[in-house]
Design an enzyme around this catalytic site. Sequence first.
Site, PDB file in Angstrom:
ATOM      1  N   SER A   1       0.840  -1.199   0.000  1.00 27.39           N
ATOM      2  CA  SER A   1       0.000   0.000   0.000  1.00 27.39           C
ATOM      3  C   SER A   1       0.882   1.260   0.000  1.00 27.39           C
ATOM      4  O   SER A   1       1.644   1.463  -0.950  1.00 27.39           O
ATOM      5  CB  SER A   1      -0.961  -0.050   1.196  1.00 27.39           C
ATOM      6  OG  SER A   1      -2.001   0.879   1.038  1.00 27.39           O
TER       7      SER A   1
ATOM      8  N   ASP B   1     -10.094  -5.671  -3.419  1.00 29.09           N
ATOM      9  CA  ASP B   1      -9.508  -4.609  -2.589  1.00 29.09           C
ATOM     10  C   ASP B   1     -10.395  -3.361  -2.683  1.00 29.09           C
ATOM     11  O   ASP B   1     -10.584  -2.810  -3.772  1.00 29.09           O
ATOM     12  CB  ASP B   1      -8.100  -4.316  -3.116  1.00 29.09           C
ATOM     13  CG  ASP B   1      -7.323  -3.363  -2.222  1.00 29.09           C
ATOM     14  OD1 ASP B   1      -7.922  -2.435  -1.645  1.00 29.09           O
ATOM     15  OD2 ASP B   1      -6.098  -3.548  -2.113  1.00 29.09           O
TER      16      ASP B   1
ATOM     17  N   HIS C   1      -7.290  -6.082   0.681  1.00 27.08           N
ATOM     18  CA  HIS C   1      -6.143  -5.233   1.031  1.00 27.08           C
ATOM     19  C   HIS C   1      -5.418  -5.702   2.296  1.00 27.08           C
ATOM     20  O   HIS C   1      -4.493  -5.048   2.754  1.00 27.08           O
ATOM     21  CB  HIS C   1      -6.653  -3.792   1.235  1.00 27.08           C
ATOM     22  CG  HIS C   1      -5.614  -2.717   1.090  1.00 27.08           C
ATOM     23  ND1 HIS C   1      -5.017  -2.425  -0.110  1.00 27.08           N
ATOM     24  CD2 HIS C   1      -5.036  -1.860   1.991  1.00 27.08           C
ATOM     25  CE1 HIS C   1      -4.146  -1.435   0.052  1.00 27.08           C
ATOM     26  NE2 HIS C   1      -4.126  -1.080   1.333  1.00 27.08           N
TER      27      HIS C   1
END
Lengths: 281, 281
Positions: free
Chosen positions: B150, B226, B259
């Site tokens: 991320s 995600d 995620h």
Amino acid sequence: MPMEAISSNQMFGGRNQQYSHYSETLTCNMRFAIFLPPQAEKSNKVPVLYWLSGLTCTDENFMHKAGAQRMAAKLGIAIVAPDTSPRGNSVPDDEAGAYDFGLGAGFYLNASQQPWKTHYQMYDYVVSELPALIEKNFPVSDKKAISGHSMGGHGALTIALKNTDKYTSVSAFSPIANPCNCPWGQKAFSLYLGDDKSSWEQYDASLLLQKTQYTLPILVDLGDADDFLENQLKPQSLVDAAKVSNTNLALRMQSGYDHSYFFIASFIEEHLMFHEQYLNT
Amino acid sequence: MPMEAISSNQMFGGRNQQYSHYSETLTCNMRFAIFLPPQAEKSNKVPVLYWLSGLTCTDENFMHKAGAQRMAAKLGIAIVAPDTSPRGNSVPDDEAGAYDFGLGAGFYLNASQQPWKTHYQMYDYVVSELPALIEKNFPVSDKKAISGHSMGGHGALTIALKNTDKYTSVSAFSPIANPCNCPWGQKAFSLYLGDDKSSWEQYDASLLLQKTQYTLPILVDLGDADDFLENQLKPQSLVDAAKVSNTNLALRMQSGYDHSYFFIASFIEEHLMFHEQYLNT
């Protein structure tokens, strides 16, 4: 027995999930985690490893930190991780908020003393209510193995030794092996079970193990750098008990390892492979 | 550059450790985690994978949750995980305590605006100070790869693309691929770097990637479940940029993954094997 889905995350082609449900045994809402391997389908029920966590843990610690799902997905084994005590505002806790009694420290027994008796019935919850719920709601068979860490290692060993018809095999990491003779066990048992020590024996793995020759496969791992080894865990009591009953016990003292999840992660795949031999036969 | 040991746990025959040290780049005390595989000895220096974590993380999340140590121990690769921002009471934070700016959200850049400039120099810390510290104090070589998740995927990609002489390979999970064009990036860059958007470009993986044909091996994994995919991560910008520069980019959209660390754990071993090809040649 309705359940409410809390989370669901794909992992190694399977799913890691959390549910809450009202437990009639514990008379409170409970949360549990389940990992379903990719093989689990209505037409292909998979066996289950129940994992009992240690003091202060919830249903999450093992699923986040042990790294068990890789091998569980490979072998086609579901994993169920219950919480470590009843929960909620109505559930009494240790007066001083100690980590080793009350919330997060149910010790996998049925309390006989008030105020604990009303909710602290973790033995019945793990042995009966939770498996019934799991087998009703997920594509799993009734083939079960059980494992756990520290307080949960104590729970896994005592539950399996008292229910050899229900579990194919048992393993433990760093179990509290002789709770009648260590501070954690003596505190919990005297409060949950009262002063009559004869009622404690049914929840002491070493005392159970010495009584009968068991054929149940048993694997126990400990680390020789574990700070709780001598004072709380007392693995020699298990070795001595197995000798008395002539039970085959595989107890391994792993050099350099401690009481943490770094230790569990290092050997959990071996435990899964150990259980798989008996779950899939 | 003295270091203080905080924790050390044996894991997969190696050691998982934490240290704190005073960072001259960040002018504050910092903590990092390192996993040393069993192969790491004074006479056998091992290569290092640097892992950059995402928003809200510290040096601990990856070491506790990703399950990377099993394969790192097998391949003989050390892992170093820095914190995600400068830390301490003297370090300014987002006024509203937001999770996406300030503490836990350093974005792996060198801030040019006050009050951030004094401490928020994570780019220099990760590229220069930390590797020098690691190579001085541990049995590791100067062979380095870099990866992250991320915000840390953004960090890994931008740092590797700007320092192709320093890293053998780069990979990322769910990176913020085009921060100049997403809310997380625009908030952080406007505050850390000011309103002159030309100063933002050096920290945008997609803008860097389209400029030059890179020979650096690049692997990117994302999950199509995600929640941040369209609004924050924008992976298509990376694909388009690689086409413009004719750079070979392995970007994989993994079906059903989100995620979380459950996604990272599912593929981290493939990332380690990817980096191993280049680290050990």
